[in-house]
Design an enzyme around this catalytic site. Structure first.
Site, PDB file in Angstrom:
ATOM      1  N   SER A   1      -9.839   2.228   3.044  1.00  0.00           N
ATOM      2  CA  SER A   1      -8.917   2.970   2.206  1.00  0.00           C
ATOM      3  C   SER A   1      -7.956   2.085   1.420  1.00  0.00           C
ATOM      4  CB  SER A   1      -8.116   3.942   3.071  1.00  0.00           C
ATOM      5  OG  SER A   1      -7.244   3.245   3.943  1.00  0.00           O
TER       6      SER A   1
ATOM      7  N   LYS B   1       0.859  -1.187   0.000  1.00  0.00           N
ATOM      8  CA  LYS B   1       0.000   0.000   0.000  1.00  0.00           C
ATOM      9  C   LYS B   1       0.900   1.243   0.000  1.00  0.00           C
ATOM     10  CE  LYS B   1      -3.878   2.067   2.612  1.00  0.00           C
ATOM     11  NZ  LYS B   1      -4.789   1.915   3.780  1.00  0.00           N
TER      12      LYS B   1
ATOM     13  N   SER C   1     -10.229  -0.139   7.158  1.00  0.00           N
ATOM     14  CA  SER C   1      -9.595   0.020   5.839  1.00  0.00           C
ATOM     15  C   SER C   1      -8.939  -1.228   5.270  1.00  0.00           C
ATOM     16  CB  SER C   1      -8.542   1.132   5.895  1.00  0.00           C
ATOM     17  OG  SER C   1      -9.161   2.393   5.916  1.00  0.00           O
TER      18      SER C   1
END
Lengths: 95, 484
Positions: free
Chosen positions: B151, B76, B175
């Site tokens: 997210s 990420k 998330s």
């Protein structure tokens, strides 16, 4: 709780955020809606409840007071927007 | 090759079925060919990946391979990667080439893994749909008109689209678990402090935790083995023994007690979702578990408390983005205040600005007790609910989300509507507990997730529960319908 437009401008100033005039109304509405959501908390009885700072009530770990970092000024300043002679440059702050 | 799990790739590499360079090349080609329709990667590090793969193959030839040698993953874009663009999904960091590696990035490098690049995300991890990224929205591979969740939407979409077998991710209010649920994947958010956050760009420091999105519980266990443990560089990282998370995957679930919180089966849950969760629980009963109804009475306060605590912490954490030392700087600032205000005003997107402003307001003089202190008291009430529940049950189960993935744009005008999407996930972050989401069915051809909530540091039990479920169901093996 509803915020007025002057409060939005004050909060933006405290937050050091430039907000365009044509966006003030949208922020006013959105932030007021968020505060309406969190205002549910006011009705909760929290008498005598200790505020929770850490899920496991851990305290800050201490380490030996020895130098562990070496100076990497050039390395870190290589990604800075504006530097000169090892200093970060910003607009003049002292007249 | 691209349909292989991490565990399968590890075994294939050991058996010499193919090399790390082979699979790295294939996955890079898939990203190049297909990712335009998903937008899951912000940066692809093809050259470094092939160099890491070649080095891994050389180590294997020299007889120095471990389970992770040559296995591809992606990170990420919240994790700093030395010499590689690290944007956190923001214009503010659109020129930020990190000068160091996050601890977990370093751990994967040391283990011999190959990183294919950096994955899209909501800006500064603030969002539940991956629509707030400066690099554009991410599409859900199951239905490209729908969101992948957020997210960690890029992490989920890339794994679901079979562009990478597993990805790092982070979870502040759901998330990891929500995008895993929306994309038919396995997501693990460890206990607060289980995994180092050094080099993970901070959003809300008392809630943030690094974790993983994979296809199987076995793969999640393998990744957590690399990530978990004390890090002297992160003062919130806990000193707690790290087991081999793969060692207990096959333990029997006979005698396990599962708690079902009545608040998670309320009117917020669609009847179709409730049915999928009940069916999943029935599988657990067949595996020898018993079920107990429990109550988490303060569940409804989790979202209000979160939207004080997280914005308050983000307003402090994001004050470092000032246009002076790194990141975006506005053109021709006329004075120092103009430099700060325009760099931040132009560099941050709307959702980030909203949260900074709410946090600034909540922490401002005269409001601290009414908002921040009050939220921290309510937070303890929420934690106490779980502490009481875990006196009677081993693991808590329920839905991960109220519905399957929603269409792009459906919540874009109303931030509060978006916040309510996290109703079942946010309480865990406030309490600091570990949680997982595993695929447990489809509604209208869209995957949905079962959430598993464990006691502190009980990740091994969660992974065991998830793995056993995946031995008797095949939802985790389904692929998006039109996947190339």
């Amino acid at each position: 709780m509803a915020l007025d437009q002057n409060q939005i401008r004050d909060i933006a100033e405290l937050s050091r955020l430039q907000i365009d005039d044509d966006q003030i109304t949208a922020y006013q509405q959105n932030l007021s809606n968020i505060l309406a959501l969190v205002d549910q908390l006011a009705a909760v009885d929290t008498q005598g409840i200790e505020p929770m700072a850490h899920p496991l009530d851990a305290t800050q770990r201490l380490r030996a007071d020895v130098v562990t970092e070496h100076n990497q000024r050039e390395h870190f300043q290589a990604i800075a927007p504006h530097t000169e002679q090892g200093h970060y440059l910003v607009p003049k702050v002292v007249e | 090759m691209h349909n292989k799990t991490i565990a399968e790739i590890s075994r294939d590499l050991a058996a010499g079925v193919y090399t790390s360079v082979d699979i790295t090349r294939e996955l890079l080609a898939r990203i190049e060919q297909h990712d335009a329709q998903y937008n899951s990667f912000i940066t692809v590090t093809a050259e470094q990946a092939l160099a890491q793969a070649a080095a891994a193959d050389a180590r294997r030839a020299a007889g120095q391979a471990s389970a992770w040698t040559g296995v591809p993953i992606a990170h990420k874009d919240i994790f700093c990667t030395n010499g590689v663009l690290t944007t956190c999904g923001s214009k503010m960091l659109s020129n930020f080439v990190a000068p160091y590696d996050a601890t977990i990035v370093d751990h994967f490098n040391q283990a011999g893994a190959v990183s294919l690049g950096k994955l899209n995300m909501d800006e500064f991890a603030m969002g539940s749909s991956n629509e707030s990224s400066y690099y554009g929205p991410v599409a859900n591979p199951w239905d490209r008109s729908r969101v992948p969740g957020g997210s960690s939407g890029g992490s989920a979409a890339a794994v679901a689209a079979r562009l990478v077998p597993g990805a790092t991710a982070s979870d502040t209010g759901g998330s990891i678990r929500q995008p895993a649920a929306f994309c038919g994947l396995t997501g693990l958010k460890p206990t607060y402090g289980r995994v180092s956050r050094w080099g993970m760009i901070a959003y809300a420091s008392s809630l943030d935790q690094a974790g993983v999105i994979t296809r199987t519980a076995e793969d999640a266990a393998m990744m957590l083995n690399v990530m978990a443990g004390l890090d002297a560089k992160d003062s919130t990282c806990m000193d707690h023994p790290v087991p081999d998370y793969t060692a207990t995957l096959n333990d029997s679930l006979a005698g396990l007690t599962i708690g079902l919180p009545k608040e998670y089966f309320s009117r917020d849950l669609s009847p179709a979702m409730a049915e999928k969760v009940r069916t999943a629980i029935a599988h657990y009963e067949q595996l020898g578990a018993t079920v107990k109804d429990i109550s988490l009475p303060n569940t409804h306060l989790a979202i209000p408390a979160y939207y004080i605590i997280a914005p308050a912490e983000c307003s402090a954490n994001l004050s470092r983005m000032d246009g002076v030392r790194f990141g975006y700087r506005c053109d021709d600032p006329k004075d120092i205040n103009d430099l700060f205000k325009r760099s931040r005003g132009e560099g941050f997107g709307n959702e980030v600005k909203r949260r900074i402003m709410i946090g600034t307001y909540a922490l401002s003089a005269g409001f601290y007790d009414a908002y921040y202190n009050k939220a921290q008291q309510v937070r303890r009430l929420i934690k106490n609910d779980f502490v009481e529940a875990f006196k009677e049950v081993d693991v808590i189960m329920g839905p991960t989300t109220p519905t399957p993935a929603f269409p792009q744009g459906s919540n874009s005008d109303d931030p509060v509507a978006m916040y309510l999407e996290d109703i079942f996930t946010i309480a865990l972050n406030l309490a600091g507990l570990p949680g997982m989401s595993i695929p447990c069915g489809h509604i209208n051809q869209l995957p949905v997730g079962l959430q598993l909530i464990g006691n502190y540091f009980d990740e091994a039990r969660l992974l065991n529960c998830a793995h056993q479920f995946q031995q008797v169901t095949d939802w985790h093996q389904h692929t998006p319908h039109d996947l190339a």
